[in-house]
Design an enzyme around this catalytic site. Structure first.
Site, short mmCIF file in Angstrom:
data_model
loop_
_atom_site.label_atom_id
_atom_site.label_comp_id
_atom_site.label_asym_id
_atom_site.label_seq_id
_atom_site.Cartn_x
_atom_site.Cartn_y
_atom_site.Cartn_z
N CYS A 42 7.93 -8.90 -0.69
CA CYS A 42 6.70 -9.29 -1.39
C CYS A 42 6.87 -9.18 -2.89
O CYS A 42 6.31 -9.96 -3.65
CB CYS A 42 5.54 -8.43 -0.92
N GLY A 72 0.61 -8.75 4.64
CA GLY A 72 1.06 -10.06 5.11
C GLY A 72 0.74 -11.11 4.06
O GLY A 72 0.62 -10.81 2.87
N SER A 73 0.58 -12.33 4.52
CA SER A 73 0.40 -13.45 3.59
C SER A 73 -1.03 -13.51 3.07
O SER A 73 -1.97 -13.02 3.70
CB SER A 73 0.76 -14.75 4.30
N THR A 74 -1.18 -14.15 1.93
CA THR A 74 -2.51 -14.30 1.33
C THR A 74 -3.40 -15.15 2.24
O THR A 74 -4.60 -14.85 2.39
CB THR A 74 -2.35 -14.94 -0.06
N LYS A 111 -0.98 -3.12 15.34
CA LYS A 111 -0.44 -4.36 15.92
C LYS A 111 0.84 -4.70 15.17
O LYS A 111 0.84 -4.87 13.96
CB LYS A 111 -1.42 -5.54 15.79
N GLY A 158 -4.64 -12.93 4.92
CA GLY A 158 -5.53 -11.94 4.31
C GLY A 158 -6.94 -12.49 4.18
O GLY A 158 -7.93 -11.82 4.48
N GLU A 179 4.71 -18.92 -3.44
CA GLU A 179 5.63 -17.93 -2.86
C GLU A 179 6.54 -18.64 -1.84
O GLU A 179 6.05 -19.24 -0.88
CB GLU A 179 4.85 -16.82 -2.17
N GLU A 226 -2.40 -6.01 1.33
CA GLU A 226 -1.15 -6.09 0.55
C GLU A 226 -0.57 -7.47 0.83
O GLU A 226 -0.06 -7.72 1.92
CB GLU A 226 -0.16 -5.01 1.01
#
Ligand code: NAD
Length: 506
Positions: A309, A253-255, A200, A258, A406, A275
């Site tokens: 990142c 992607g973002s935490t 995706k 995740g 971040e 990641e």
């Protein structure tokens, strides 16, 4: 208020890129190109705020078809393809990436704003090299055999043989910031291992994914081995994370997302690799080679307009060299030209969206409210385009939000320190643990500090070094697992142990 250097050039896209944009943008399912039946994604060029293309996302039913095709591929032709043949396809894929690097790089630039030279580098030195590297692994996947020390029966001889099998159907979910690299990081090791993939793309930069599917078709990848779907995270991404037919989600992607993926994956307890975000420290001691450390520290944060990142967004500088480094980084940052990624003199492209720009400006306001001093300030840059110049804050102290969270934008926080123990504690003082670097000529100090920085990778007198062989990933809120290198392949394999009864001991 600072004036940023701005490129006034706005070149037109090449004919090849225009042809690609004007062509059809479909899904690739089971070896067929099909029109999406989901919501429409209007793909924006962030440097011009113009619509590049309209893409129909996949419906959930089409996602089901892609997953079914991947399962069928693993049970059929693709599952029987030898490592030699998979490796050969991956090699040819790498050659095609190199050959089409100009077009793919330009599409990446139009899609996410990156300067063209950086986009081409991502294609040639990250994506193509990853395919080349994992092509080599496809013929070297092997288990081991051994005699167990304590058998199930003391009077019987046993042999154990392990075999390494593909983990199954992989759902790859990627971000927008460097699509060729992010896709290659999942696709190359997964296909080398013999997995089938449903990719995706990111809704903010979906176009490069299409070229990857076209190239897989061109190298003769069997139907269903690589399927491409477009879609928004909250519907198609979430449906992938929960899908019972997917064995592993490989996510970058973002935490925050995740975490959602981990929660959604509990139904079939699918494997998940993550990641995620970072807030990486760059630590400069007084004996460092400042002529190298200063420009590198600047680019460690400002590269990709801070949208990477492993950005070194926290710069820890020893008190003795604080002012010299602060002035040096500000002077370097003032030379970075902001503009359209297609202009050859642009170093910092736009940020990805109006929403992201507003978020970054909020963080700049927060930093000021917290008492940080803007040595290099943001200034308005004429649009169209979501442009932002580099910003440097001094007088940042550990614990401020600008030091903890971040930003994913060109905002660097400079923090003064007195001694080694203090800076190690502060460098480890965020919930992230992705990257970092230490700058000193003292080898013992360099290794002492590098060992104690709690992150997946640390540079000594370099920041953000990457190679296909070097494991990459995050600790704590920066992720689960490692990509790149042998560990990147291991994430797509599972081990089966076969115990063989050799009969009674003589
Ligand atoms: P994001 O988390 O918003 O989106 C990433 C992907 O997840 C997109 O494809 C999106 O559609 C999808 N998604 C969104 N919601 C979802 C859900 N509920 N379920 C499943 N999928 C969903 O991140 P982004 O804004 O695209 O990228 C920026 C972030 O990525 C930053 O935090 C950055 O640090 C991180 N990043 C990490 C690495 C790394 O290697 N560690 C590399 C690049 C980017």
């Amino acid at each position: 208020m600072t004036q940023h250097l701005v490129s006034i050039r706005r070149p037109e896209p090449s004919e090849a890129a225009c042809r690609f944009l004007e062509g059809s943008h479909r899904l690739y399912i089971d070896g067929d190109w099909v029109e999406g039946e989901g919501r429409t994604i209007a793909v924006e060029n962030p440097a011009r705020e113009q619509c590049l293309a309209e893409i129909r996302a996949a419906s959930v039913a089409q996602l089901d078809q892609a997953v079914a095709a991947a399962r069928a591929a693993m049970a059929g032709h693709w599952g029987r393809t030898s490592g030699r043949d998979r490796g050969e396809m991956l090699q040819r894929f790498a050659t095609l990436l190199d050959a089409r690097a100009d077009l793919i790089g330009e599409v990446m630039t139009l899609d996410n704003g990156s300067p063209l030279a950086s986009s081409r580098m991502v294609v040639k030195f990250l994506a193509a090299e990853l395919f080349r590297y994992y092509a080599g692994w496809a013929t070297k996947i092997a288990g081991e055999s051994f005699t167990p020390t304590i058998g199930a029966r003391p009077d019987t001889d046993f042999l154990v043989a392990t075999i390494r099998e593909p983990i199954g159907v992989v759902g790859a979910i990627v971000p927008w910031n460097a699509p060729p690299g992010m896709i290659a990081l999942k696709l190359a090791p997964a296909l080398a291992a013999g997995c089938a993939v449903v990719l995706k793309t990111a809704e903010l930069a979906p176009l490069v994914g299409q070229i990857f599917a076209e190239l897989w078709e061109e190298v003769g990848g069997p139907p269903g081995s690589f399927n491409l779907v477009h879609g928004y995270g909250e519907d198609i991404g979430a449906a992938m994370a929960a899908h019972p037919g997917i064995d592993k989600i490989a996510f970058t992607g973002s935490t925050a997302v995740g975490r959602r993926i981990v929660e959604a994956a509990t139904g079939n307890l699918k494997k998940v690799s993550l990641e995620l975000g970072g807030k990486s420290p760059v630590v400069i001691f007084p004996d460092a080679d400042l002529a190298t450390a200063i420009p590198t520290a600047s680019m460690a944060c400002y590269l990709s307009t801070g949208q990477q990142c492993m950005a070194g967004s926290r710069l820890f500088v020893h008190r003795d060299i604080h002012d010299e480094v602060a002035e040096g980084v500000a002077a370097h940052a003032r030379t970075l030209k902001v503009g359209d990624g297609l202009a050859p003199d642009t170093v910092l492209g736009p940020v990805i969206s109006a929403r992201q720009k507003a978020r970054i400006l909020d963080y700049i306001a927060i930093a000021r409210d917290e008492g940080a001093h803007a040595l290099l300030d943001s200034a308005p840059i004429d649009g169209p385009g979501h442009f932002l110049g580099p910003v440097l804050f001094t007088q940042v102290t550990p614990g401020m939000r600008i030091e903890q969270e971040e930003v994913f934008g060109p905002v660097l926080s400079l923090i003064r320190f007195d001694d080694e123990e203090e800076v190690i504690a502060d460098a480890n003082g965020t919930p992230y643990g992705l990257s970092g670097s230490v700058w000193t000529r003292d080898i013992q100090r360099a290794l002492r500090v590098a060992k104690r920085i709690d992150s997946g990778q640390v540079g000594v007198n370099i920041h953000g070094a990457m190679s296909p062989e070097t494991p990459f990933g995050g600790n704590r809120l920066s992720g689960w697992g490692r990509e790149f290198g042998r560990e990147g392949l291991d994430g797509y394999l599972k081990t089966k142990a076969i115990s063989i009864n050799l009969g009674a001991k003589p």
